[in-house]
Design an enzyme around this catalytic site. Structure first.
Site, mmCIF file in Angstrom:
data_model
loop_
_atom_site.group_PDB
_atom_site.id
_atom_site.type_symbol
_atom_site.label_atom_id
_atom_site.label_comp_id
_atom_site.label_asym_id
_atom_site.label_seq_id
_atom_site.Cartn_x
_atom_site.Cartn_y
_atom_site.Cartn_z
ATOM 1 N N ASP A 66 21.514 4.126 -2.180
ATOM 2 C CA ASP A 66 22.180 2.825 -2.291
ATOM 3 C C ASP A 66 22.841 2.443 -0.971
ATOM 4 O OD1 ASP A 66 24.113 4.792 -2.428
ATOM 5 O OD2 ASP A 66 24.749 4.332 -4.462
ATOM 6 N N ASP A 135 32.739 5.960 -14.104
ATOM 7 C CA ASP A 135 32.270 5.108 -15.204
ATOM 8 C C ASP A 135 30.829 5.411 -15.589
ATOM 9 O OD1 ASP A 135 30.897 4.067 -13.053
ATOM 10 O OD2 ASP A 135 31.699 2.034 -13.222
ATOM 11 N N HIS A 137 28.207 5.645 -13.522
ATOM 12 C CA HIS A 137 27.125 5.066 -12.723
ATOM 13 C C HIS A 137 26.423 6.153 -11.911
ATOM 14 C CE1 HIS A 137 30.276 4.282 -9.404
ATOM 15 N NE2 HIS A 137 29.345 4.951 -8.763
ATOM 16 N N GLU A 142 25.848 0.200 -12.268
ATOM 17 C CA GLU A 142 27.094 0.112 -13.024
ATOM 18 C C GLU A 142 26.812 -0.055 -14.520
ATOM 19 O OE1 GLU A 142 29.681 0.925 -11.642
ATOM 20 O OE2 GLU A 142 30.291 -0.250 -9.897
HETATM 21 C C1 GLP Z 1 29.572 5.990 -5.106
HETATM 22 C C2 GLP Z 1 28.083 6.236 -4.855
HETATM 23 C C3 GLP Z 1 27.488 7.136 -5.910
HETATM 24 C C4 GLP Z 1 28.363 8.352 -6.101
HETATM 25 C C5 GLP Z 1 29.735 7.927 -6.573
HETATM 26 C C6 GLP Z 1 30.676 9.096 -6.828
HETATM 27 O O1 GLP Z 1 29.798 4.972 -6.005
HETATM 28 N N1 GLP Z 1 27.336 5.030 -4.797
HETATM 29 O O2 GLP Z 1 26.164 7.517 -5.501
HETATM 30 O O3 GLP Z 1 27.779 9.232 -7.033
HETATM 31 O O4 GLP Z 1 30.301 7.119 -5.547
HETATM 32 O O5 GLP Z 1 31.249 9.498 -5.634
HETATM 33 P P1 GLP Z 1 32.097 10.822 -5.436
HETATM 34 O O6 GLP Z 1 31.078 11.921 -5.425
HETATM 35 O O7 GLP Z 1 32.772 10.663 -4.133
HETATM 36 O O8 GLP Z 1 33.021 10.926 -6.592
#
Ligand code: GLP
Length: 260
Positions: A66, A135, A137, A142
């Site tokens: 992403d 959440d 995702h 989302e």
């Molecule tokens: C972002 C990314 C996701 C990731 C999420 C959780 O939203 N787009 O790919 O999984 O954060 O991040 P973290 O691992 O820092 O909690």
């Protein structure tokens, strides 16, 4: 779906070990890379394997999940720059071997379609690393995302922008509202998906992912329909699992030949 509950260092070793094994049999494998803090220990372990054991990515390709829309090309939080810093610069990928969706494209819809095509033309992703949002995702899909979605533009939820504000000096207004993300159907085409989550903040999302009903309200639950998903979690992220004891005993009794 296999859930492995272990200490964070062990989780990183398991994921990196699966990548090492894959590259051992297919040096030109296609990897799926995720941003966020959860996969960082995996990347550190890959760097250790590269430096100490000669693990090479010279023939491999990778696609990121992403990207924020509109962050200037030199912005440190642009996901392509994050992956460059955390992964590409520290390993031996060939120039141009790691690609991400173009959040600065003039025609974002065309850039998304081209990205899905590029993944297919590369033969599809062999092993996809995933994190998960609080959440539920994955990528930036989302709640409410189509379970059949392809790479496209999405609007971030307030919660995700608040969660990610820590990367923008705590300023939620600095977190872009829009992003491009591989769709859920795009992610589902990867042959092996390794999702890593640590910490109590992820316990609800992990409970839903592993034990909840499949629902667009918790987009990661679509992974229950995938034949080869490994969920790597520490005790805190596993704290809401009804089946935690079963997963612990299953992993303790796992046949040595099986691998992830
Ligand atoms: C972002 C990314 C996701 C990731 C999420 C959780 O939203 N787009 O790919 O999984 O954060 O991040 P973290 O691992 O820092 O909690």
């Amino acid at each position: 779906m296999e859930a492995v509950i272990a200490a964070p260092e062990e989780l990183a070793r398991l994921a990196a070990g699966a990548i090492q094994k894959l590259l051992g049999s297919r040096p030109d494998a296609v990897l799926g890379l995720a941003t966020g803090s959860s996969p960082l220990p995996i990347y550190d372990e890959l760097v250790r394997l590269h430096v100490e054991e000669g693990l090479s990515f010279a023939r491999a390709k990778a696609f990121t999940l992403d990207e924020y829309v509109g962050l200037p090309s030199e912005h440190p939080q642009r996901y392509l720059n994050v992956i460059e810093r955390e992964v590409v610069e520290r390993l031996d990928f060939a120039p141009g071997a790691v690609r991400g969706p173009d959040g600065l494209a003039a025609d974002l819809a065309a850039a998304c379609a081209a990205y899905d095509d590029a993944i297919s033309e590369a033969g599809g992703v062999d092993l996809q690393i995933l994190g998960i949002g609080t959440d539920g995702h994955v990528g930036f899909n989302e709640p409410g995302s189509s379970l059949a979605s392809r790479t496209r533009i999405k609007t971030l939820t307030e919660q995700t922008r608040a969660d990610n504000a820590r990367f923008f000096a705590g300023d939620i207004n600095a977190v872009p509202q829009h992003c491009l993300t591989q769709g859920l159907a795009t992610i589902m085409q990867a042959r092996h998906i390794v999702l890593i989550a640590t910490g109590r903040a992820k316990a609800d999302a992990i409970h839903q992912l592993v034990e909840g009903p499949v629902s667009a309200m918790w987009p990661a639950t679509i992974l229950q329909h995938h034949p080869h998903v490994t969920v790597l979690i520490d005790n805190a992220a596993a704290s809401r699992l009804q089946l935690a004891d079963y997963f612990r005993s299953t992993y303790a009794a796992k046949p040595a030949w099986q691998g992830l």
